[in-house]
Design an enzyme around this catalytic site. Structure first.
Site, PDB file in Angstrom:
ATOM      1  CD  GLU A 257      -3.907  -0.544   1.897  1.00  0.00           C
ATOM      2  OE1 GLU A 257      -2.785  -0.328   3.304  1.00  0.00           O
ATOM      3  OE2 GLU A 257      -4.815   0.067   1.737  1.00  0.00           O
ATOM      4  CG  HIS A 278       8.289 -29.843   1.570  1.00  0.00           C
ATOM      5  ND1 HIS A 278       9.160 -30.601   0.908  1.00  0.00           N
ATOM      6  CD2 HIS A 278       8.792 -29.279   2.907  1.00  0.00           C
ATOM      7  CE1 HIS A 278      10.013 -30.905   1.892  1.00  0.00           C
ATOM      8  NE2 HIS A 278      10.489 -29.645   2.789  1.00  0.00           N
ATOM      9  CE  LYS A 367     -11.559   1.912   1.954  1.00  0.00           C
ATOM     10  NZ  LYS A 367     -11.229   2.553   3.161  1.00  0.00           N
TER      11      LYS A 367
END
Ligand code: PA5
Length: 377
Positions: A257, A278, A367
């Site tokens: 951010e 793995h 938003k």
């Protein structure tokens, strides 16, 4: 004390200029938090934590992004002991998750810490509505309101206004501190204190770091920039302690951010070893060479130390730069130092990329679109 195993070429004049700019920035309040803590607020945080512990089996922490990840990172990493357990809500819009959290609280005694600087973020607002209803049903309005702790802006926002009108206990997200730099303010301190984290020690670590991290943080910021200009566009944070998974998440938010704007920045990713050796270990060893690895090297047991050493050698042989950040202790002091180190390094790094470390226009964009789709735009 934080140590690093690399020594990039540092333009000292530029570094000093950047440090100066950060210190003078309106949003640079986090720099002064460890030593300039409002002691009145600190005492209130401890008193509230004690009250919550005395009367609740659960504290529901409602928040997202910077209002959530920092305290979860430390609580999960240290697994402190407290009779009061933390439940997280409001960090997604999943109905399933919300129902699970409501179910988990069940008939148990609980309190709520709702955390939102803006006081308008949809995810926490939705979860808060549901948990507040449950609280009122269980205790009646007067007692319910005495069990709500709101951490929000000092002056404005929907949550601020509601808290003031209803008389919730209020804590402040300082004007000069943005969400992702706020873990050492009431945003993080209250949930951590309830969970049993020693917040004095955490601040002690951060406070010591105010001086000791300037040099390693500067080196790290310049090293990141140097690698980015050489075509390494992805940083993989590697920890060998599974309980630090949320610390990795906090790091990804902090860097993502702060830096990811104007088509700039390094993409932050993370792994937990040896588990991910793995799975992603294959890519680290032989995949596309656009990434580097930053090992967060906590003191650990002997066998785990051997894995750290093996990874350093193998991945360097595989052709990726391996940076090492040494942490002095796996406790509150060590994490306090680490938080301050990364916050400082991140702000410096963003400045090197020429972007503002303290805004997040991209987050606001989604938003706004969501609001439109929901018919409120
Ligand atoms: O770091 C940030 O600024 C963001 O991640 C915010 O913390 C997040 O969007 C939540 O915002 P608010 O605290 O206003 O609800």
């Amino acid at each position: 004390m934080i140590t690093v195993n690399f020594s990039p070429k540092v333009d000292l004049e530029k570094a000093n200029k950047i440090l100066h700019e950060i210190a003078r920035n309106r949003m640079g309040g986090w720099l002064r938090l460890p030593r300039g803590m409002d002691m009145g607020e600190f005492v209130r945080i401890k008193e509230a934590a004690k009250k919550i512990q005395d009367e609740s089996e659960y504290l529901v922490c409602i928040g997202i992004g910077g209002s959530y990840l920092g305290h979860r990172a430390i609580i999960e990493a240290l697994r402190p002991k407290s009779e009061t357990k933390i439940i997280y809500a409001g960090n997604s819009l999943s109905r399933r998750e919300l129902d699970r959290a409501l179910e988990k609280v069940g008939d148990h005694d609980f309190s709520i810490n709702v955390i939102s600087k803006s006081g308008t973020t949809l995810e926490p607002a939705m979860a808060f509505g549901e948990f507040k209803k449950k609280l009122i049903e269980k205790y009646g309005e007067t007692e319910a309101f005495s069990r709500i702790y709101a951490t929000t802006d000092r002056h404005q926002g929907a949550l601020h206004d509601e808290a003031e009108a209803a008389g919730y206990t209020r804590f402040v997200v300082p004007d000069t501190i943005g969400g992702r730099y706020s873990v050492l303010s009431a945003v993080g301190l209250l949930p951590m204190a309830v969970a049993g984290v020693n917040i004095d020690k955490l601040l002690e670590g951060a406070s010591a770091a105010v001086e000791t991290t300037v040099e390693p943080a500067t080196k790290y910021a310049f090293m990141r920039y140097d690698l980015a200009t050489k075509g390494y566009d992805t940083e993989v944070f590697a920890s060998f302690e599974p309980a630090t998974m949320y610390f990795n998440e906090w790091l990804k938010q902090l860097f993502g951010e702060s830096e990811g704007k104007n088509q700039q920045g390094v993409f932050p990713a993370s792994v937990i070893y040896s588990t991910d050796l793995h799975s992603l270990g294959q890519f680290m060893q032989e995949g596309r060479r656009n990434l580097w690895e930053t090992i967060i090297d906590f003191p650990t047991d002997e066998i785990n130390e051997k894995v750290v050493a093996a990874v350093r050698i193998a991945h360097a042989q595989g052709g990726i730069p391996v940076l090492d950040i040494g942490v002095s202790s796996y406790d509150e002091v060590g994490f306090g130092e680490l938080i301050y180190f990364f916050e400082l390094a991140c702000a410096m790094s963003a400045k090197l990329f020429g972007v503002n470390p303290f805004d997040q226009p991209g987050v606001e964009a989604y938003k706004a679109e969501l609001k439109k789709l929901m018919g409120n735009g």
